[in-house]
Write a protein that holds these residues in place. Structure first.
Motif, PDB file in Angstrom:
ATOM      1  N   LEU A  33     -55.685  -6.391 -25.970  1.00  0.00           N
ATOM      2  CA  LEU A  33     -56.383  -5.282 -26.623  1.00  0.00           C
ATOM      3  C   LEU A  33     -56.588  -4.118 -25.660  1.00  0.00           C
ATOM      4  N   GLY A  34     -56.929  -4.442 -24.405  1.00  0.00           N
ATOM      5  CA  GLY A  34     -57.094  -3.391 -23.405  1.00  0.00           C
ATOM      6  C   GLY A  34     -55.812  -2.603 -23.206  1.00  0.00           C
ATOM      7  N   ALA A  35     -54.685  -3.325 -23.112  1.00  0.00           N
ATOM      8  CA  ALA A  35     -53.391  -2.661 -22.941  1.00  0.00           C
ATOM      9  C   ALA A  35     -53.041  -1.828 -24.162  1.00  0.00           C
TER      10      ALA A  35
ATOM     11  N   GLY B 290     -64.009  -6.508 -18.165  1.00  0.00           N
ATOM     12  CA  GLY B 290     -62.823  -7.079 -17.535  1.00  0.00           C
ATOM     13  C   GLY B 290     -61.543  -6.777 -18.290  1.00  0.00           C
ATOM     14  N   ALA B 291     -61.605  -6.712 -19.629  1.00  0.00           N
ATOM     15  CA  ALA B 291     -60.414  -6.489 -20.432  1.00  0.00           C
ATOM     16  C   ALA B 291     -59.812  -5.106 -20.215  1.00  0.00           C
ATOM     17  N   VAL B 292     -60.622  -4.153 -19.774  1.00  0.00           N
ATOM     18  CA  VAL B 292     -60.118  -2.778 -19.630  1.00  0.00           C
ATOM     19  C   VAL B 292     -60.250  -2.232 -18.215  1.00  0.00           C
TER      20      VAL B 292
ATOM     21  N   VAL C 261     -63.002 -13.021 -29.324  1.00  0.00           N
ATOM     22  CA  VAL C 261     -61.588 -12.906 -28.971  1.00  0.00           C
ATOM     23  C   VAL C 261     -61.349 -13.622 -27.645  1.00  0.00           C
ATOM     24  N   ASP C 262     -60.265 -14.407 -27.552  1.00  0.00           N
ATOM     25  CA  ASP C 262     -59.990 -15.153 -26.324  1.00  0.00           C
ATOM     26  C   ASP C 262     -59.543 -14.215 -25.206  1.00  0.00           C
ATOM     27  N   ALA C 263     -59.543 -14.744 -23.977  1.00  0.00           N
ATOM     28  CA  ALA C 263     -59.286 -13.914 -22.794  1.00  0.00           C
ATOM     29  C   ALA C 263     -57.920 -13.240 -22.842  1.00  0.00           C
TER      30      ALA C 263
ATOM     31  N   GLY D 264     -57.940 -12.062 -32.145  1.00  0.00           N
ATOM     32  CA  GLY D 264     -57.338 -10.880 -31.524  1.00  0.00           C
ATOM     33  C   GLY D 264     -56.583 -10.030 -32.522  1.00  0.00           C
ATOM     34  N   MET D 265     -55.856 -10.678 -33.428  1.00  0.00           N
ATOM     35  CA  MET D 265     -55.113  -9.925 -34.439  1.00  0.00           C
ATOM     36  C   MET D 265     -56.053  -9.268 -35.443  1.00  0.00           C
ATOM     37  N   GLN D 266     -57.148  -9.954 -35.771  1.00  0.00           N
ATOM     38  CA  GLN D 266     -58.134  -9.344 -36.669  1.00  0.00           C
ATOM     39  C   GLN D 266     -58.695  -8.066 -36.051  1.00  0.00           C
TER      40      GLN D 266
END
Length: 239
Positions: free
Chosen positions: A179-181, A202-204, A171-173, A144-146
């Motif tokens: 990332l979406g936020a 789902g992430a966004v 990237v994990d859930a 996620g940080m990458q």
């Protein structure tokens, strides 16, 4: 309404007679956050490549900020996060170095960054929440940080349009939600237009104003709340 992206009756084929996209008409307003979703092989990445000027339509026209895509990339600056198959865990570079590379390409600089460009790099890193990890090797960061570092690289272009292709790969859930936020915050803060291309949304889903589902053509275009129930099933999107 001022448009960032316009596709007018666009069809596209990688080889004659085998169309990936057929008769796509689509417009995206400046400042919109749009998710482009659909099954693997459905044409969503091809659509993005047409917008970026990496491919040319077989028929129809593509305009970005009212211009041909190639010219728009140069004049309006488009931040692009391409698809990758796995996290960049072995990259021998720091966060600052990878974001600086994005700024060098955008500014057309040969040699060290100028002070103003270094400030843009630092600001881009801060915006994605990695200010405290700016000099950390990329390989030491989570997936996620990458991805945040790569988004910062795209932001260093100071883009009017941010285009992301499968940004949650590897990237994990929890990080996907984060990332979406983050992208929603960037859209609100910078007014940048965002095209988020993925086989999953789902992430966004809670932050985008609009979802475009692509399966050879546009099969749905509207707010997430109006999405037919069957499309909320990930197995249907993957089909």
């Amino acid at each position: 309404m001022s448009l960032a992206v316009e596709l007018d009756h666009v069809s596209f084929a990688y080889r004659p007679g085998v169309h990936v996209l057929e008769d796509v008409t689509l417009s995206v307003a400046r400042g919109e956050f749009v998710a482009v979703a659909g099954p693997n092989g459905g044409g969503k990445t091809s659509l993005l490549r047409l917008v970026l000027g990496l491919e040319r339509p077989s028929t129809g026209s593509v305009r970005v900020f009212g211009e041909a895509p190639g010219r728009a990339v140069r004049r309006h600056r488009i931040g692009y996060l391409p698809q990758r198959s796995r996290p960049s865990g072995e990259a021998p570079v720091t966060v600052r170095e990878i974001v600086s590379a994005g700024r060098l390409a955008a500014a057309g600089i040969w040699g060290p960054l100028r002070r103003a460009d270094r400030e843009i790099v630092a600001r881009s890193i801060e915006r994605v929440g990695l200010g405290g990890r700016a000099d950390a090797p990329l390989r030491t960061l989570s997936g996620g940080m990458q991805q945040r570092a790569l988004i910062a690289k795209a932001l260093a272009v100071e883009p009017a349009l941010l285009a992301l292709d499968e940004p949650t790969t590897g990237v994990d859930a929890e990080s996907q939600e984060s990332l979406g936020a983050l992208l929603d915050e960037l859209r609100n803060e910078l007014g940048v237009t965002i095209l988020y291309v993925s086989h999953e949304f789902g992430a966004v889903e809670r932050v985008v104003g609009r979802i475009v589902l692509v399966r050879g053509g546009v099969v749905f275009d509207g707010p997430p709340g109006e999405l037919p129930g069957v499309w909320h099933d990930p197995s249907h999107v993957h089909a």
